[in-house]
Design a protein around this motif. Structure first.
Motif, PDB file in Angstrom:
ATOM      1  N   VAL A  14     -33.052   4.947   6.534  1.00 38.62           N
ATOM      2  CA  VAL A  14     -32.689   5.245   7.906  1.00 38.62           C
ATOM      3  C   VAL A  14     -33.801   5.723   8.887  1.00 38.62           C
ATOM      4  CG1 VAL A  14     -30.937   6.580   9.466  1.00 38.62           C
ATOM      5  CG2 VAL A  14     -30.115   5.491   7.171  1.00 38.62           C
ATOM      6  N   VAL A  15     -34.494   6.745   8.568  1.00 36.57           N
ATOM      7  CA  VAL A  15     -35.678   7.182   9.455  1.00 36.57           C
ATOM      8  C   VAL A  15     -36.685   5.954   9.524  1.00 36.57           C
ATOM      9  CG1 VAL A  15     -37.503   8.662   9.412  1.00 36.57           C
ATOM     10  CG2 VAL A  15     -35.114   9.529   8.683  1.00 36.57           C
ATOM     11  N   GLY A  16     -36.709   5.106   8.615  1.00 29.20           N
ATOM     12  CA  GLY A  16     -37.790   3.956   8.619  1.00 29.20           C
ATOM     13  C   GLY A  16     -37.386   2.984   9.593  1.00 29.20           C
ATOM     14  N   VAL A  17     -36.167   2.496   9.428  1.00 33.48           N
ATOM     15  CA  VAL A  17     -35.507   1.644  10.472  1.00 33.48           C
ATOM     16  C   VAL A  17     -35.561   2.133  11.936  1.00 33.48           C
ATOM     17  CG1 VAL A  17     -33.351   0.529  10.956  1.00 33.48           C
ATOM     18  CG2 VAL A  17     -34.056   0.635   8.772  1.00 33.48           C
ATOM     19  N   MET A  18     -35.291   3.456  12.363  1.00 33.50           N
ATOM     20  CA  MET A  18     -35.315   3.897  13.448  1.00 33.50           C
ATOM     21  C   MET A  18     -36.688   3.927  14.115  1.00 33.50           C
ATOM     22  SD  MET A  18     -32.688   7.075  13.083  1.00 33.50           S
ATOM     23  CE  MET A  18     -33.158   7.959  14.585  1.00 33.50           C
ATOM     24  N   TRP A  19     -37.772   4.047  13.066  1.00 30.42           N
ATOM     25  CA  TRP A  19     -39.000   4.237  13.521  1.00 30.42           C
ATOM     26  C   TRP A  19     -39.337   2.624  14.179  1.00 30.42           C
ATOM     27  CZ3 TRP A  19     -43.603   1.902  11.371  1.00 30.42           C
ATOM     28  CH2 TRP A  19     -44.712   2.287  11.929  1.00 30.42           C
ATOM     29  N   VAL A  20     -38.989   1.769  13.132  1.00 26.53           N
ATOM     30  CA  VAL A  20     -39.364   0.306  13.483  1.00 26.53           C
ATOM     31  C   VAL A  20     -38.709   0.032  14.922  1.00 26.53           C
ATOM     32  CG1 VAL A  20     -39.109  -2.031  12.792  1.00 26.53           C
ATOM     33  CG2 VAL A  20     -40.119  -0.468  11.056  1.00 26.53           C
ATOM     34  N   LEU A  21     -37.705   0.416  15.058  1.00 28.12           N
ATOM     35  CA  LEU A  21     -36.948   0.070  15.985  1.00 28.12           C
ATOM     36  C   LEU A  21     -37.555   0.671  17.489  1.00 28.12           C
ATOM     37  CD1 LEU A  21     -33.101   0.062  15.083  1.00 28.12           C
ATOM     38  CD2 LEU A  21     -34.439  -1.968  15.782  1.00 28.12           C
ATOM     39  N   ALA A  22     -37.899   1.822  17.229  1.00 29.14           N
ATOM     40  CA  ALA A  22     -38.694   2.413  18.239  1.00 29.14           C
ATOM     41  C   ALA A  22     -39.994   1.834  18.504  1.00 29.14           C
ATOM     42  CB  ALA A  22     -38.865   3.911  18.002  1.00 29.14           C
ATOM     43  N   LYS A  23     -40.682   1.482  17.558  1.00 31.49           N
ATOM     44  CA  LYS A  23     -41.850   0.428  18.048  1.00 31.49           C
ATOM     45  C   LYS A  23     -41.697  -0.739  18.773  1.00 31.49           C
ATOM     46  CE  LYS A  23     -45.211   2.919  16.242  1.00 31.49           C
ATOM     47  NZ  LYS A  23     -46.488   3.455  17.018  1.00 31.49           N
ATOM     48  N   VAL A  24     -40.488  -1.614  18.387  1.00 30.62           N
ATOM     49  CA  VAL A  24     -40.356  -2.722  18.823  1.00 30.62           C
ATOM     50  C   VAL A  24     -39.759  -2.517  20.308  1.00 30.62           C
ATOM     51  CG1 VAL A  24     -38.570  -4.623  18.771  1.00 30.62           C
ATOM     52  CG2 VAL A  24     -39.673  -3.755  16.698  1.00 30.62           C
ATOM     53  N   ALA A  25     -39.065  -1.446  20.539  1.00 32.02           N
ATOM     54  CA  ALA A  25     -38.351  -1.023  21.958  1.00 32.02           C
ATOM     55  C   ALA A  25     -39.435  -0.855  22.841  1.00 32.02           C
ATOM     56  CB  ALA A  25     -37.433   0.097  21.809  1.00 32.02           C
ATOM     57  N   ARG A  26     -40.805  -0.351  22.531  1.00 32.27           N
ATOM     58  CA  ARG A  26     -41.744   0.110  23.390  1.00 32.27           C
ATOM     59  C   ARG A  26     -42.534  -1.232  23.720  1.00 32.27           C
ATOM     60  NH1 ARG A  26     -44.525   4.656  19.876  1.00 32.27           N
ATOM     61  NH2 ARG A  26     -42.877   6.230  19.966  1.00 32.27           N
ATOM     62  N   LYS A  27     -42.445  -2.163  23.275  1.00 32.48           N
ATOM     63  CA  LYS A  27     -43.202  -3.435  23.483  1.00 32.48           C
ATOM     64  C   LYS A  27     -42.202  -4.128  24.518  1.00 32.48           C
ATOM     65  CE  LYS A  27     -45.590  -3.921  19.310  1.00 32.48           C
ATOM     66  NZ  LYS A  27     -46.000  -4.626  18.219  1.00 32.48           N
ATOM     67  N   PRO A  28     -42.829  -4.874  25.588  1.00 37.39           N
ATOM     68  CA  PRO A  28     -42.211  -5.713  26.441  1.00 37.39           C
ATOM     69  C   PRO A  28     -41.262  -6.786  25.679  1.00 37.39           C
ATOM     70  CG  PRO A  28     -44.279  -5.887  27.090  1.00 37.39           C
ATOM     71  CD  PRO A  28     -44.143  -4.806  25.889  1.00 37.39           C
ATOM     72  N   LEU A  29     -40.261  -7.085  26.196  1.00 36.31           N
ATOM     73  CA  LEU A  29     -39.731  -8.275  25.485  1.00 36.31           C
ATOM     74  C   LEU A  29     -40.099  -9.786  26.174  1.00 36.31           C
ATOM     75  CD1 LEU A  29     -35.859  -7.041  25.675  1.00 36.31           C
ATOM     76  CD2 LEU A  29     -37.396  -6.984  23.987  1.00 36.31           C
ATOM     77  N   ARG A  30     -40.584 -10.015  27.001  1.00 33.21           N
ATOM     78  CA  ARG A  30     -41.186 -11.054  27.494  1.00 33.21           C
ATOM     79  C   ARG A  30     -42.608 -10.840  27.988  1.00 33.21           C
ATOM     80  NH1 ARG A  30     -40.925 -11.014  33.468  1.00 33.21           N
ATOM     81  NH2 ARG A  30     -39.707  -9.408  33.933  1.00 33.21           N
TER      82      ARG A  30
END
Length: 148
Positions: A14-30
């Motif tokens: 769960v912590v690993g998935v949260m960390w990956v999602l946090a990294k993805v959320a920091r990058k712009p989507l477009r």
């Protein structure tokens, strides 16, 4: 013991998935060209209103920003808001300036005041100085005498 191991593994996942999602959320989507959108200036008019100048490519937009929305006030070319690069500042050697000024006319004041040996000199001109408070009292007395 097996239950504790399962809980630890689930927690790590769960912590690993949260960390990956946090990294993805920091990058712009477009993908966007670097520097294509820039806030040139912003001025607060009141608690809930301000004016912002936004540069998009070669166009500058003057926007009115409030708590309720954003409104386009004016559109112009970006060259109108172009600013010069600040001039380069250099350090000044105060000892060299004092040595150079030593031979100068005595009517010119020193750039840096000489150190005084009096105990209150380090507070000269500040609110902690007794001299400052005396000058304030004299100024208040003069005003009250003039008004009377």
């Amino acid at each position: 013991m097996e239950a504790i191991l399962r809980v630890v593994i689930a927690l790590v996942l769960v912590v690993g998935v949260m960390w990956v999602l946090a990294k993805v959320a920091r990058k712009p989507l477009r993908g966007r060209a670097a520097g294509s959108l820039d806030v040139v200036a912003r001025t607060q008019l009141s608690k809930g209103a301000s004016i912002a100048v936004v540069k998009i490519d070669e166009t500058a937009l003057v926007l009115g920003v409030t708590d309720h929305g954003i409104r386009l006030l004016h559109e112009t070319g970006a060259e109108v808001f172009a600013t010069e690069a600040p001039t380069k500042r250099t350090a000044v050697d105060l000892d060299a300036v004092r040595a150079k000024r030593a031979g100068a006319s005595p009517a010119l004041p020193d750039m840096v005041p000489a150190k005084s040996k009096s105990p209150g000199a380090k507070f000269s001109g500040s609110a902690l100085s007794v001299k400052t408070w005396k000058q304030a009292v004299v100024a208040i007395r003069e005003r009250s005498v003039r008004d009377a």
